[in-house]
Each structure stands twice: as C-alpha cells, then as structure tokens.
Design a protein around this motif. Structure first.
Motif, PDB file in Angstrom:
ATOM      1  N   THR A 144      41.377  -5.626   9.734  1.00  0.00           N
ATOM      2  CA  THR A 144      40.892  -4.540   8.711  1.00  0.00           C
ATOM      3  C   THR A 144      39.359  -4.683   8.833  1.00  0.00           C
ATOM      4  OG1 THR A 144      42.808  -4.929   7.097  1.00  0.00           O
ATOM      5  CG2 THR A 144      40.938  -4.077   6.371  1.00  0.00           C
ATOM      6  N   GLY A 145      38.872  -3.678   8.905  1.00  0.00           N
ATOM      7  CA  GLY A 145      37.406  -3.643   8.958  1.00  0.00           C
ATOM      8  C   GLY A 145      36.845  -3.829  10.486  1.00  0.00           C
ATOM      9  N   GLY A 146      38.020  -4.202  11.312  1.00  0.00           N
ATOM     10  CA  GLY A 146      37.538  -4.389  12.931  1.00  0.00           C
ATOM     11  C   GLY A 146      37.117  -3.419  13.517  1.00  0.00           C
ATOM     12  N   PRO A 147      36.789  -3.140  14.846  1.00  0.00           N
ATOM     13  CA  PRO A 147      36.649  -1.885  15.439  1.00  0.00           C
ATOM     14  C   PRO A 147      37.786  -1.271  16.049  1.00  0.00           C
ATOM     15  CG  PRO A 147      35.984  -4.142  16.900  1.00  0.00           C
ATOM     16  CD  PRO A 147      36.452  -4.311  15.472  1.00  0.00           C
ATOM     17  N   PRO A 148      37.745  -0.023  16.182  1.00  0.00           N
ATOM     18  CA  PRO A 148      38.765   0.753  16.436  1.00  0.00           C
ATOM     19  C   PRO A 148      39.160   0.522  17.932  1.00  0.00           C
ATOM     20  CG  PRO A 148      37.023   2.488  16.331  1.00  0.00           C
ATOM     21  CD  PRO A 148      36.492   0.887  15.832  1.00  0.00           C
ATOM     22  N   VAL A 187      22.187 -16.365   4.899  1.00  0.00           N
ATOM     23  CA  VAL A 187      22.732 -15.457   6.070  1.00  0.00           C
ATOM     24  C   VAL A 187      24.219 -15.709   6.287  1.00  0.00           C
ATOM     25  CG1 VAL A 187      22.199 -15.179   8.217  1.00  0.00           C
ATOM     26  CG2 VAL A 187      20.364 -15.755   6.645  1.00  0.00           C
ATOM     27  N   SER A 188      24.751 -14.719   6.255  1.00  0.00           N
ATOM     28  CA  SER A 188      26.147 -14.653   6.833  1.00  0.00           C
ATOM     29  C   SER A 188      26.460 -13.995   7.911  1.00  0.00           C
ATOM     30  CB  SER A 188      27.114 -14.610   5.711  1.00  0.00           C
ATOM     31  OG  SER A 188      27.006 -13.095   5.444  1.00  0.00           O
ATOM     32  N   GLU A 189      27.404 -14.406   8.778  1.00  0.00           N
ATOM     33  CA  GLU A 189      27.755 -13.660   9.925  1.00  0.00           C
ATOM     34  C   GLU A 189      29.213 -13.476  10.078  1.00  0.00           C
ATOM     35  OE1 GLU A 189      27.322 -13.815  15.067  1.00  0.00           O
ATOM     36  OE2 GLU A 189      25.756 -14.886  13.687  1.00  0.00           O
ATOM     37  N   GLN A 190      29.871 -12.342  10.185  1.00  0.00           N
ATOM     38  CA  GLN A 190      31.102 -12.084  10.053  1.00  0.00           C
ATOM     39  C   GLN A 190      31.853 -11.411  11.500  1.00  0.00           C
ATOM     40  OE1 GLN A 190      31.995  -9.035   7.161  1.00  0.00           O
ATOM     41  NE2 GLN A 190      34.399  -9.678   7.189  1.00  0.00           N
ATOM     42  N   ILE A 191      32.629 -12.087  12.052  1.00  0.00           N
ATOM     43  CA  ILE A 191      33.068 -11.605  13.300  1.00  0.00           C
ATOM     44  C   ILE A 191      34.652 -11.074  12.979  1.00  0.00           C
ATOM     45  CG2 ILE A 191      33.938 -12.218  15.497  1.00  0.00           C
ATOM     46  CD1 ILE A 191      31.855 -14.632  15.131  1.00  0.00           C
ATOM     47  N   ILE A 192      34.692  -9.937  13.419  1.00  0.00           N
ATOM     48  CA  ILE A 192      36.068  -9.247  12.975  1.00  0.00           C
ATOM     49  C   ILE A 192      36.738  -8.704  14.383  1.00  0.00           C
ATOM     50  CG2 ILE A 192      37.398  -7.516  11.698  1.00  0.00           C
ATOM     51  CD1 ILE A 192      34.684  -7.337   9.918  1.00  0.00           C
ATOM     52  N   PRO A 193      37.475  -9.259  14.939  1.00  0.00           N
ATOM     53  CA  PRO A 193      38.339  -8.661  16.147  1.00  0.00           C
ATOM     54  C   PRO A 193      38.995  -7.099  15.816  1.00  0.00           C
ATOM     55  CG  PRO A 193      39.055 -10.910  15.713  1.00  0.00           C
ATOM     56  CD  PRO A 193      38.291 -10.364  14.444  1.00  0.00           C
ATOM     57  N   SER A 194      39.189  -6.485  17.007  1.00  0.00           N
ATOM     58  CA  SER A 194      39.924  -5.068  16.872  1.00  0.00           C
ATOM     59  C   SER A 194      41.451  -5.530  16.392  1.00  0.00           C
ATOM     60  CB  SER A 194      39.916  -4.697  18.279  1.00  0.00           C
ATOM     61  OG  SER A 194      40.583  -5.548  19.117  1.00  0.00           O
ATOM     62  N   SER A 204      37.502 -16.148  19.018  1.00  0.00           N
ATOM     63  CA  SER A 204      37.869 -17.589  18.709  1.00  0.00           C
ATOM     64  C   SER A 204      37.383 -18.141  17.555  1.00  0.00           C
ATOM     65  CB  SER A 204      37.839 -18.736  19.454  1.00  0.00           C
ATOM     66  OG  SER A 204      36.553 -19.159  20.090  1.00  0.00           O
ATOM     67  N   TRP A 205      36.229 -17.326  16.995  1.00  0.00           N
ATOM     68  CA  TRP A 205      35.477 -17.952  16.054  1.00  0.00           C
ATOM     69  C   TRP A 205      35.772 -16.690  14.787  1.00  0.00           C
ATOM     70  CZ3 TRP A 205      30.665 -18.723  19.491  1.00  0.00           C
ATOM     71  CH2 TRP A 205      30.913 -19.872  20.286  1.00  0.00           C
ATOM     72  N   ALA A 206      36.597 -16.050  14.836  1.00  0.00           N
ATOM     73  CA  ALA A 206      36.744 -15.028  13.901  1.00  0.00           C
ATOM     74  C   ALA A 206      36.714 -15.420  12.493  1.00  0.00           C
ATOM     75  CB  ALA A 206      37.931 -13.985  14.056  1.00  0.00           C
ATOM     76  N   GLY A 207      35.942 -14.725  11.561  1.00  0.00           N
ATOM     77  CA  GLY A 207      35.978 -15.031  10.218  1.00  0.00           C
ATOM     78  C   GLY A 207      34.550 -14.818   9.873  1.00  0.00           C
ATOM     79  N   THR A 208      34.293 -15.265   8.664  1.00  0.00           N
ATOM     80  CA  THR A 208      32.824 -15.312   8.011  1.00  0.00           C
ATOM     81  C   THR A 208      32.132 -16.758   8.005  1.00  0.00           C
ATOM     82  OG1 THR A 208      33.485 -13.394   6.653  1.00  0.00           O
ATOM     83  CG2 THR A 208      31.381 -14.655   5.930  1.00  0.00           C
ATOM     84  N   HIS A 209      31.118 -16.819   8.676  1.00  0.00           N
ATOM     85  CA  HIS A 209      30.541 -17.943   8.691  1.00  0.00           C
ATOM     86  C   HIS A 209      29.096 -17.866   7.787  1.00  0.00           C
ATOM     87  CE1 HIS A 209      32.423 -18.951  12.664  1.00  0.00           C
ATOM     88  NE2 HIS A 209      32.381 -17.672  12.560  1.00  0.00           N
ATOM     89  N   THR A 210      28.888 -18.996   7.249  1.00  0.00           N
ATOM     90  CA  THR A 210      27.690 -19.197   6.218  1.00  0.00           C
ATOM     91  C   THR A 210      26.816 -20.002   7.094  1.00  0.00           C
ATOM     92  OG1 THR A 210      28.817 -19.106   4.206  1.00  0.00           O
ATOM     93  CG2 THR A 210      26.683 -19.963   4.199  1.00  0.00           C
ATOM     94  N   LEU A 211      25.661 -19.393   7.466  1.00  0.00           N
ATOM     95  CA  LEU A 211      24.686 -20.005   8.412  1.00  0.00           C
ATOM     96  C   LEU A 211      23.499 -20.840   7.783  1.00  0.00           C
ATOM     97  CD1 LEU A 211      24.222 -16.979  10.803  1.00  0.00           C
ATOM     98  CD2 LEU A 211      25.634 -18.807  11.073  1.00  0.00           C
ATOM     99  N   ARG A 217      21.268  -5.852   6.861  1.00  0.00           N
ATOM    100  CA  ARG A 217      22.340  -6.183   7.568  1.00  0.00           C
ATOM    101  C   ARG A 217      22.267  -5.202   9.102  1.00  0.00           C
ATOM    102  NH1 ARG A 217      28.287  -5.237   5.126  1.00  0.00           N
ATOM    103  NH2 ARG A 217      29.107  -4.201   7.123  1.00  0.00           N
ATOM    104  N   LEU A 218      22.609  -5.781   9.874  1.00  0.00           N
ATOM    105  CA  LEU A 218      22.938  -5.133  11.261  1.00  0.00           C
ATOM    106  C   LEU A 218      24.233  -5.464  11.873  1.00  0.00           C
ATOM    107  CD1 LEU A 218      19.610  -6.010  12.973  1.00  0.00           C
ATOM    108  CD2 LEU A 218      20.248  -3.875  12.102  1.00  0.00           C
ATOM    109  N   GLU A 219      24.814  -4.694  12.477  1.00  0.00           N
ATOM    110  CA  GLU A 219      26.245  -4.640  13.079  1.00  0.00           C
ATOM    111  C   GLU A 219      26.087  -4.501  14.709  1.00  0.00           C
ATOM    112  OE1 GLU A 219      29.062  -2.242  11.354  1.00  0.00           O
ATOM    113  OE2 GLU A 219      28.429  -2.537   9.377  1.00  0.00           O
ATOM    114  N   THR A 220      27.067  -5.096  15.370  1.00  0.00           N
ATOM    115  CA  THR A 220      27.103  -4.600  16.931  1.00  0.00           C
ATOM    116  C   THR A 220      28.465  -4.944  17.266  1.00  0.00           C
ATOM    117  OG1 THR A 220      26.113  -5.124  19.273  1.00  0.00           O
ATOM    118  CG2 THR A 220      26.781  -7.081  17.644  1.00  0.00           C
TER     119      THR A 220
END
Length: 194
Positions: free
Chosen positions: A154-158, A144-151, A81-88, A181-184
């Motif tokens: 574009t750019g989301g997990p497969p 610091v930014s945090e980007q949340i990309i749902p499957s 529900s928080w998908a998008g790029t957040h500027t922390l 940068r780290l991804e999970t």
C-alpha cells in the motif's frame, strides 16, 4: 507733553518663549527617539525569528536531499530489505544509538548508521554555541524519517521491482509544524542497479 514709553528689547521677551519651545522640542525628540528604539527592537526580534526559520528550512532541505541521494546510490536489494519507516538520527552522536525501530535495523541502522549533519572529518557533531542563550547555530531542530515502500505494498510504486523512498523532515516554528519532503523511485534495473 510727550509720553515716554519704555520698551523692552524684543530679544528679552522672546527669550522666555524660546526656552519653552526648546523644551517642547526636546520632549518631542526624546519621545520620537523612544518610539524609534522600540520599533527597532521589535524589528530585530522579527529578523531573528525569520533567520531561524530560514535556517531550519535550509537545513531540512539539505538533510532530505542528502538522504534522497543516498537512496539513489544504494542497491535495490538493500533498499528492499530495509523496507519500513526509519527514524534517522540528526545532529547529536549518541553512543547508545541502536538504530531506528525497524526490524532490519536492530543493532544499528543499516540505512544510515551515522547521524546526519555529522562533521565527516572527526565523525562528531560540533556546533557553535551562542553565549547569550545557550542555543546552537546550524543545528536542525526537528526530526527526519525515511520510508521505504516496495512495489505491491500500500502506497508503493505501481511498477514491479521498484521501491519508493520518501524522506521527510519535520520541525516547529512557533506554533506551526513545518515539513519538507522529497520522494524518489529506485528500480532493480536502474542506473546503479543494472
């Protein structure tokens, strides 16, 4: 007939030349000390620059890892529900902080409502000032930014029912821009979401 040659003592003759030699040695010693002092001052400035660079790198790594850990401990449904790029928000508690410019965060950032690097006991940031330069120690000088990309995006997990979380810290060192940068991935049926 004997010729009498009067000789001056050797010590007296050498005395004048020794004083000149001492003067030359003194001038050389002062010049050498001056060059060493200049090299030392340059070395101290370089050491401070490396220290600041190392401090920013360590702080960036700490902040990014903290946010990745937070994402792994957040439910899949919330992250989706928080998908998008957040500027922390980093370091400085701003009473007018209304959250990052993501629609799900209007009125306060749901992803991280408090500034990063906050003193968790008093919930405020206090940094030690360096009296000579008005700089603060242990303050991350970047964003610091945090980007949340749902499957499915574009750019989301497969993988279905999975979100990709990317946390990136960016700061300047002289003329260069540095990034860490780290991804999970967080899955709907993952460890904390089962």
């Amino acid at each position: 007939m004997s010729v009498h040659i009067e000789r001056k003592p050797a010590r007296a003759v050498r005395g004048h030349s020794q004083r000149g030699a001492y003067m030359v040695e003194l001038i050389l010693a002062i010049a050498t000390a001056g060059m060493l002092a200049a090299a030392l001052a340059s070395n101290i400035a370089e050491t401070e620059r490396f220290s600041n660079a190392g401090q920013n790198q360590i702080l960036a790594m700490s902040i990014v890892q903290e946010q990745i850990d937070n994402a792994r401990n957040t439910s899949f449904d919330d992250l989706s529900s928080w998908a998008g790029t957040h500027t922390l928000k980093v370091n400085n508690p701003d009473p007018n902080y209304n959250g990052c410019p993501v629609a799900s965060c209007v009125g306060g950032c749901k992803l991280n409502p408090r500034p990063l690097q906050l003193d968790l006991a008093n919930l405020e940031w206090t940094a030690m000032e360096i009296s000579t330069s008005n700089k603060k120690q242990n303050v991350f000088q970047g964003t610091v930014s945090e980007q949340i990309i749902p499957s499915g995006q574009t750019g989301g997990p497969p993988y279905a029912n999975t979100v990709k979380v990317i946390v990136e810290a960016v700061w300047r060192e002289g003329q260069a821009t540095r990034r860490y940068r780290l991804e999970t991935l967080v899955s709907k049926n993952g460890i904390n979401n089962g």
